[in-house]
Design a protein around this motif. Structure first.
Motif, PDB file in Angstrom:
ATOM      1  N   ALA A  20       0.821  -1.213   0.000  1.00 18.53           N
ATOM      2  CA  ALA A  20       0.000   0.000   0.000  1.00 18.53           C
ATOM      3  C   ALA A  20       0.853   1.260   0.000  1.00 18.53           C
ATOM      4  O   ALA A  20       1.771   1.421   0.804  1.00 18.53           O
ATOM      5  N   GLY A  21       0.529   2.167  -0.935  1.00 14.47           N
ATOM      6  CA  GLY A  21       1.216   3.455  -0.982  1.00 14.47           C
ATOM      7  C   GLY A  21       2.623   3.410  -1.536  1.00 14.47           C
ATOM      8  O   GLY A  21       3.339   4.409  -1.467  1.00 14.47           O
ATOM      9  N   ARG A  22       3.020   2.283  -2.103  1.00 17.27           N
ATOM     10  CA  ARG A  22       4.375   2.157  -2.661  1.00 17.27           C
ATOM     11  C   ARG A  22       4.269   1.805  -4.142  1.00 17.27           C
ATOM     12  O   ARG A  22       4.192   0.630  -4.511  1.00 17.27           O
ATOM     13  N   PRO A  23       4.256   2.783  -5.013  1.00 18.74           N
ATOM     14  CA  PRO A  23       4.074   2.505  -6.448  1.00 18.74           C
ATOM     15  C   PRO A  23       5.187   1.656  -7.042  1.00 18.74           C
ATOM     16  O   PRO A  23       4.978   1.007  -8.075  1.00 18.74           O
ATOM     17  N   GLU A  24       6.352   1.646  -6.430  1.00 20.34           N
ATOM     18  CA  GLU A  24       7.457   0.852  -6.959  1.00 20.34           C
ATOM     19  C   GLU A  24       7.588  -0.490  -6.259  1.00 20.34           C
ATOM     20  O   GLU A  24       8.620  -1.158  -6.370  1.00 20.34           O
ATOM     21  N   ALA A  25       6.573  -0.908  -5.516  1.00 15.40           N
ATOM     22  CA  ALA A  25       6.576  -2.238  -4.892  1.00 15.40           C
ATOM     23  C   ALA A  25       6.096  -3.268  -5.911  1.00 15.40           C
ATOM     24  O   ALA A  25       5.278  -2.973  -6.784  1.00 15.40           O
ATOM     25  N   ARG A  26       6.604  -4.495  -5.797  1.00 13.10           N
ATOM     26  CA  ARG A  26       6.203  -5.586  -6.672  1.00 13.10           C
ATOM     27  C   ARG A  26       6.029  -6.860  -5.854  1.00 13.10           C
ATOM     28  O   ARG A  26       6.808  -7.133  -4.942  1.00 13.10           O
ATOM     29  N   TYR A  27       5.013  -7.632  -6.212  1.00 16.98           N
ATOM     30  CA  TYR A  27       4.833  -8.942  -5.597  1.00 16.98           C
ATOM     31  C   TYR A  27       5.740  -9.951  -6.299  1.00 16.98           C
ATOM     32  O   TYR A  27       5.883  -9.935  -7.533  1.00 16.98           O
ATOM     33  N   LEU A  28       6.337 -10.841  -5.535  1.00 16.56           N
ATOM     34  CA  LEU A  28       7.239 -11.853  -6.064  1.00 16.56           C
ATOM     35  C   LEU A  28       6.663 -13.240  -5.792  1.00 16.56           C
ATOM     36  O   LEU A  28       6.475 -13.621  -4.638  1.00 16.56           O
ATOM     37  N   GLY A  29       6.367 -13.979  -6.864  1.00 16.26           N
ATOM     38  CA  GLY A  29       5.905 -15.358  -6.734  1.00 16.26           C
ATOM     39  C   GLY A  29       7.016 -16.286  -7.175  1.00 16.26           C
ATOM     40  O   GLY A  29       7.993 -16.520  -6.473  1.00 16.26           O
ATOM     41  N   GLY A  30       6.907 -16.796  -8.415  1.00 20.70           N
ATOM     42  CA  GLY A  30       7.986 -17.616  -8.961  1.00 20.70           C
ATOM     43  C   GLY A  30       9.140 -16.779  -9.478  1.00 20.70           C
ATOM     44  O   GLY A  30      10.286 -17.225  -9.509  1.00 20.70           O
ATOM     45  N   GLY A  31       8.834 -15.550  -9.923  1.00 19.56           N
ATOM     46  CA  GLY A  31       9.874 -14.642 -10.388  1.00 19.56           C
ATOM     47  C   GLY A  31      10.386 -14.916 -11.781  1.00 19.56           C
ATOM     48  O   GLY A  31      11.367 -14.288 -12.217  1.00 19.56           O
ATOM     49  N   THR A  32       9.739 -15.813 -12.534  1.00 21.19           N
ATOM     50  CA  THR A  32      10.284 -16.191 -13.834  1.00 21.19           C
ATOM     51  C   THR A  32      10.222 -15.067 -14.866  1.00 21.19           C
ATOM     52  O   THR A  32      10.984 -15.077 -15.833  1.00 21.19           O
ATOM     53  N   ASN A  33       9.350 -14.108 -14.681  1.00 17.65           N
ATOM     54  CA  ASN A  33       9.289 -12.945 -15.564  1.00 17.65           C
ATOM     55  C   ASN A  33       9.851 -11.696 -14.891  1.00 17.65           C
ATOM     56  O   ASN A  33      10.660 -10.966 -15.468  1.00 17.65           O
ATOM     57  N   LEU A  34       9.453 -11.456 -13.652  1.00 17.32           N
ATOM     58  CA  LEU A  34       9.888 -10.255 -12.939  1.00 17.32           C
ATOM     59  C   LEU A  34      11.401 -10.180 -12.818  1.00 17.32           C
ATOM     60  O   LEU A  34      12.004  -9.130 -13.070  1.00 17.32           O
ATOM     61  N   VAL A  35      12.041 -11.264 -12.431  1.00 22.43           N
ATOM     62  CA  VAL A  35      13.497 -11.240 -12.241  1.00 22.43           C
ATOM     63  C   VAL A  35      14.207 -10.974 -13.570  1.00 22.43           C
ATOM     64  O   VAL A  35      15.193 -10.227 -13.623  1.00 22.43           O
ATOM     65  N   ASP A  36      13.704 -11.549 -14.667  1.00 25.71           N
ATOM     66  CA  ASP A  36      14.283 -11.265 -15.977  1.00 25.71           C
ATOM     67  C   ASP A  36      14.204  -9.774 -16.301  1.00 25.71           C
ATOM     68  O   ASP A  36      15.164  -9.175 -16.800  1.00 25.71           O
ATOM     69  N   LEU A  37      13.045  -9.173 -16.020  1.00 27.66           N
ATOM     70  CA  LEU A  37      12.871  -7.747 -16.314  1.00 27.66           C
ATOM     71  C   LEU A  37      13.742  -6.881 -15.412  1.00 27.66           C
ATOM     72  O   LEU A  37      14.207  -5.809 -15.824  1.00 27.66           O
TER      73      LEU A  37
END
Length: 328
Positions: A20-37
């Motif tokens: 909440a209130g953190r526009p640059e926060a991201r949820y991390l699940g498996g990370g197979t796409n997020l970590v690449d980006l």
């Protein structure tokens, strides 16, 4: 290295509060796409909220026969689940056609739906991309656009959504469950992903801080058969040039239920409503199927290099629908 805050959430509420209130926060699940980006510099989160240990990793059968798929169910587990294979083979087929076995063992249901486009202009921080930097332009419009959209695109973005799972879920009338600072809500899968219009940076209708907690699959009418077929440049670990998911029930020689969706053609899974309307209540002759598919694809506006996608999608849809109606 950019420093960031890592939070391991103990509950859905704790995860939403941390975001909440953190526009640059991201949820991390498996990370197979997020970590690449993150490696590419496309994503630069200040906070990573790890939700991988939340109790959202089960597939449950509900009293009405529906299935509830938890947000962190791994793609490989979902593809092999007995109830999915028995009742929704289109879903299992779509999952098994995506990525590699190693990635499917890590990737999650929610992460699959939220993955970002594989457009090379989006992934290259040195290129213009309205999805990555609003107002910078779309490099693909006049650049290399062989793999891009032919339906629903705009002058601001011609990227396609990469998910196979989402295409199958669209054909199955799935519903996405969300939780966030303001409470819970549900959204139909067909309305969850957005078309680009003038805000291509917004992939979905998800609100800041919300996270997917599950996906609901309604029961299909008795006798429904389903199938997923995908065309790609190589046989493994490749995204769809075009794909089709379909679920059909034929009774007394007439189509009584039908759901059809295309992948690889648009900014979101494309539900083929014109095709469905043309076939529902009619006999599925080859001629009727061909006319119904053509009615949907008549809206296509190919770019310089991707007109082949229209013919490819047409052939896939005719073959899939023809095989399903012949089986019933």
């Amino acid at each position: 290295m950019k420093p960031l805050l890592y939070v391991r959430a103990g509950s859905v509420g704790e995860a939403a509060a941390a975001h909440a209130g953190r526009p640059e926060a991201r949820y991390l699940g498996g990370g197979t796409n997020l970590v690449d980006l993150m490696k590419l510099g496309v994503e630069r989160p200040e906070v990573l909220i790890d939700i991988s240990r939340l109790p959202l990793d089960q597939v449950e059968e509900l009293p009405d026969g529906a299935l509830r798929i938890g947000a962190t169910v791994r793609n490989s587990d979902l593809a092999g689940h007995p109830l999915v294979r028995e009742r929704y083979p289109v879903l299992s087929q779509a999952l098994l056609s995506g990525a590699s076995g190693q990635l499917r063992n890590v990737a999650t249901t929610a992460g699959n739906l939220l993955q970002r486009t594989r457009c090379p202009y989006f992934q290259d921080v040195g290129k213009p991309c309205n999805k990555r930097v609003p107002g910078s332009g779309c490099g693909a419009l006049d650049g290399v656009n062989r793999d891009h959209a032919v339906l629903g695109h705009s002058e601001h973005c011609v990227a396609t959504h990469p998910s196979d799972l989402a295409v199958a879920l669209a054909a199955l009338d799935a519903v996405v469950e969300l939780a966030g600072p303001g409470g819970g809500r549900t959204v139909e899968l067909t309305e969850f992903h957005r078309l680009p219009t003038d805000s291509p940076d917004q992939d979905t209708v998800i609100s800041p801080g919300e996270l997917i907690t599950g996906v609901l699959l309604p029961p299909l009418p008795g006798g429904t058969v389903s199938r997923y077929r995908k065309a790609r440049d190589r046989a493994s670990f490749a995204f769809a040039l075009a794909s089709v998911a379909a679920a059909v029930q034929v009774r007394d020689g007439v189509i009584r239920h039908i759901g059809v969706a295309f992948g690889g053609l648009a900014h979101r899974p494309w539900r083929a409503r014109r095709t469905e309307a043309a076939l529902l209540g009619s006999a599925p002759t080859p001629e009727a199927v061909a006319r119904a598919v053509d009615a949907e694809l008549a809206a296509a506006v190919p770019l310089r290099d991707n007109a082949y996608k229209v013919a490819l999608a047409r052939d896939l849809a005719r073959e899939v629908l023809g095989s399903l109606t012949a089986r019933t």
